[in-house]
Design a protein around this motif. Structure first.
Motif, PDB file in Angstrom:
ATOM      1  N   GLY A 181       0.783  -1.233   0.000  1.00  0.00           N
ATOM      2  CA  GLY A 181       0.000   0.000   0.000  1.00  0.00           C
ATOM      3  C   GLY A 181       0.809   1.273   0.000  1.00  0.00           C
ATOM      4  N   THR A 182       2.132   1.171  -0.155  1.00  0.00           N
ATOM      5  CA  THR A 182       2.965   2.361  -0.207  1.00  0.00           C
ATOM      6  C   THR A 182       3.097   2.855  -1.648  1.00  0.00           C
ATOM      7  N   SER A 183       3.587   4.077  -1.809  1.00  0.00           N
ATOM      8  CA  SER A 183       3.786   4.668  -3.131  1.00  0.00           C
ATOM      9  C   SER A 183       5.279   4.770  -3.415  1.00  0.00           C
ATOM     10  N   LEU A 184       5.680   4.268  -4.591  1.00  0.00           N
ATOM     11  CA  LEU A 184       7.075   4.309  -5.014  1.00  0.00           C
ATOM     12  C   LEU A 184       7.153   5.124  -6.295  1.00  0.00           C
ATOM     13  N   ARG A 185       7.993   6.186  -6.308  1.00  0.00           N
ATOM     14  CA  ARG A 185       8.086   7.097  -7.445  1.00  0.00           C
ATOM     15  C   ARG A 185       9.535   7.360  -7.811  1.00  0.00           C
ATOM     16  N   VAL A 186       9.763   7.668  -9.107  1.00  0.00           N
ATOM     17  CA  VAL A 186      11.056   8.145  -9.558  1.00  0.00           C
ATOM     18  C   VAL A 186      10.782   9.310 -10.499  1.00  0.00           C
ATOM     19  N   TYR A 187      11.467  10.430 -10.263  1.00  0.00           N
ATOM     20  CA  TYR A 187      11.194  11.616 -11.069  1.00  0.00           C
ATOM     21  C   TYR A 187      12.427  12.522 -11.104  1.00  0.00           C
ATOM     22  N   LEU A 188      12.399  13.459 -12.036  1.00  0.00           N
ATOM     23  CA  LEU A 188      13.508  14.385 -12.262  1.00  0.00           C
ATOM     24  C   LEU A 188      13.223  15.698 -11.545  1.00  0.00           C
ATOM     25  N   SER A 189      14.192  16.166 -10.747  1.00  0.00           N
ATOM     26  CA  SER A 189      14.030  17.453 -10.080  1.00  0.00           C
ATOM     27  C   SER A 189      14.607  18.557 -10.960  1.00  0.00           C
ATOM     28  N   LYS A 190      14.459  19.796 -10.500  1.00  0.00           N
ATOM     29  CA  LYS A 190      14.901  20.944 -11.286  1.00  0.00           C
ATOM     30  C   LYS A 190      16.386  21.252 -11.098  1.00  0.00           C
ATOM     31  N   VAL A 191      17.065  20.493 -10.265  1.00  0.00           N
ATOM     32  CA  VAL A 191      18.473  20.790  -9.977  1.00  0.00           C
ATOM     33  C   VAL A 191      19.361  19.634 -10.437  1.00  0.00           C
ATOM     34  N   PHE A 192      19.032  19.056 -11.599  1.00  0.00           N
ATOM     35  CA  PHE A 192      19.812  17.973 -12.182  1.00  0.00           C
ATOM     36  C   PHE A 192      19.990  16.812 -11.203  1.00  0.00           C
ATOM     37  N   SER A 193      18.885  16.442 -10.567  1.00  0.00           N
ATOM     38  CA  SER A 193      18.881  15.304  -9.657  1.00  0.00           C
ATOM     39  C   SER A 193      17.692  14.401  -9.966  1.00  0.00           C
ATOM     40  N   ILE A 194      17.874  13.117  -9.712  1.00  0.00           N
ATOM     41  CA  ILE A 194      16.799  12.139  -9.881  1.00  0.00           C
ATOM     42  C   ILE A 194      16.396  11.656  -8.493  1.00  0.00           C
ATOM     43  N   ILE A 195      15.105  11.734  -8.200  1.00  0.00           N
ATOM     44  CA  ILE A 195      14.596  11.431  -6.871  1.00  0.00           C
ATOM     45  C   ILE A 195      13.879  10.082  -6.891  1.00  0.00           C
ATOM     46  N   CYS A 196      14.305   9.188  -6.007  1.00  0.00           N
ATOM     47  CA  CYS A 196      13.550   7.973  -5.700  1.00  0.00           C
ATOM     48  C   CYS A 196      12.790   8.234  -4.405  1.00  0.00           C
ATOM     49  N   SER A 197      11.476   8.114  -4.442  1.00  0.00           N
ATOM     50  CA  SER A 197      10.652   8.442  -3.280  1.00  0.00           C
ATOM     51  C   SER A 197       9.792   7.239  -2.892  1.00  0.00           C
ATOM     52  N   HIS A 198       9.776   6.927  -1.604  1.00  0.00           N
ATOM     53  CA  HIS A 198       8.949   5.843  -1.062  1.00  0.00           C
ATOM     54  C   HIS A 198       8.130   6.431   0.075  1.00  0.00           C
ATOM     55  N   SER A 199       6.794   6.347  -0.007  1.00  0.00           N
ATOM     56  CA  SER A 199       5.963   7.052   0.977  1.00  0.00           C
ATOM     57  C   SER A 199       4.633   6.335   1.202  1.00  0.00           C
ATOM     58  N   ASN A 200       4.038   6.625   2.342  1.00  0.00           N
ATOM     59  CA  ASN A 200       2.634   6.324   2.595  1.00  0.00           C
ATOM     60  C   ASN A 200       2.037   7.536   3.291  1.00  0.00           C
ATOM     61  N   GLN A 201       0.877   7.383   3.910  1.00  0.00           N
ATOM     62  CA  GLN A 201       0.206   8.553   4.498  1.00  0.00           C
ATOM     63  C   GLN A 201       0.873   9.064   5.766  1.00  0.00           C
ATOM     64  N   VAL A 202       1.808   8.322   6.344  1.00  0.00           N
ATOM     65  CA  VAL A 202       2.380   8.735   7.631  1.00  0.00           C
ATOM     66  C   VAL A 202       3.884   8.915   7.603  1.00  0.00           C
ATOM     67  N   SER A 203       4.579   8.480   6.544  1.00  0.00           N
ATOM     68  CA  SER A 203       6.032   8.586   6.521  1.00  0.00           C
ATOM     69  C   SER A 203       6.533   8.561   5.089  1.00  0.00           C
ATOM     70  N   SER A 204       7.804   8.931   4.916  1.00  0.00           N
ATOM     71  CA  SER A 204       8.399   8.925   3.576  1.00  0.00           C
ATOM     72  C   SER A 204       9.915   8.806   3.692  1.00  0.00           C
ATOM     73  N   ASP A 205      10.531   8.345   2.604  1.00  0.00           N
ATOM     74  CA  ASP A 205      11.979   8.299   2.509  1.00  0.00           C
ATOM     75  C   ASP A 205      12.334   8.551   1.048  1.00  0.00           C
ATOM     76  N   GLU A 206      13.496   9.151   0.800  1.00  0.00           N
ATOM     77  CA  GLU A 206      13.904   9.409  -0.571  1.00  0.00           C
ATOM     78  C   GLU A 206      15.408   9.261  -0.734  1.00  0.00           C
ATOM     79  N   HIS A 207      15.794   8.941  -1.950  1.00  0.00           N
ATOM     80  CA  HIS A 207      17.199   8.829  -2.320  1.00  0.00           C
ATOM     81  C   HIS A 207      17.437   9.752  -3.501  1.00  0.00           C
TER      82      HIS A 207
END
Length: 221
Positions: A181-207
């Motif tokens: 039930g968690t959300s896993l995303r990968v996307y491009l930021s505006k500062v030449f970085s790629i974000i891996c994001s793992h989140s649910n409604q109460v917590s999150s972590d990113e690389h």
């Protein structure tokens, strides 16, 4: 106004008020944290009435007009009621505390002043980003980033940079909802970085992966 029309309008108003009183508010809380639930209307107690907080129709505590409080096992020591506003504090919530919570005044008429659907969630596991570099030169770069979590979920996406302009290519997964039930995303930021994001409604972590750590033969450009 015609009497029949007036009665119809009044019945609609009553129906609307009834639906409003039955509104259930969803609440998400992290396992091990404390949960605070508020009432949505003033509470007035008189003789032969009592105020209750309930969990799945079973009593948590009872409060009487003289402020006498009875806490029901196994909540003794786990809950606290604030007499000034009748809010409920439930301490150190666990998965078994997920469910329906209601607050109301019970007597000659039952009047609910709070309805919640509570979901207790574990914090998400850590996420990591792994880079597969396909090609790189002084002004262009192609790479694939795979985002993986400690509980064995992963997605990947390809990125292309030309003349200091980067884009996320079509194909591959950009986001997914995992089996937990968690959300896993990968996307491009505006500062030449790629974000891996793992989140649910109460917590999150990113690389964060900095593109210039892998791309371009002249990183200072």
């Amino acid at each position: 106004m015609h009497p029949i029309i007036l009665l119809f309008v009044i019945s609609l108003l009553h129906a609307y008020e009834a639906r409003g009183s039955d509104t259930v508010t969803p609440v998400f809380v992290q396992k091990g944290k404390d949960l605070l639930l508020n009432v949505t209307a003033p509470v007035k107690l008189v003789k032969r009435s009592e105020f209750k907080w309930q969990f799945n129709d079973s009593n948590i505590l009872r409060l009487f007009h003289d402020n006498k409080t009875i806490t029901i096992d196994p909540y003794d020591g786990r809950v606290e009621i604030f007499l000034q506003n009748h809010s409920l504090l439930l301490k150190n919530v666990q998965q078994a505390d997920s469910g329906r919570y209601t607050a109301g005044v019970f007597g000659d008429n039952d009047d609910y002043v709070g309805k919640y659907s509570v979901t207790v969630q574990d914090p998400v596991s850590l996420v990591n980003g792994k880079v597969d570099l396909h090609s790189s030169s002084s002004d262009s770069c192609n790479l694939t980033v795979t985002c993986s979590t400690q509980d064995s979920h992963h997605i990947n996406s390809t990125f292309r940079c030309d003349n200091n302009t980067c884009s996320q290519e079509e194909g591959g997964e950009r986001s997914k909802v995992t089996t937990s039930g968690t959300s896993l995303r990968v996307y491009l930021s505006k500062v030449f970085s790629i974000i891996c994001s793992h989140s649910n409604q109460v917590s999150s972590d990113e690389h964060i992966t900095k593109i210039r750590d892998f791309c371009f033969s002249n990183p200072g450009k």
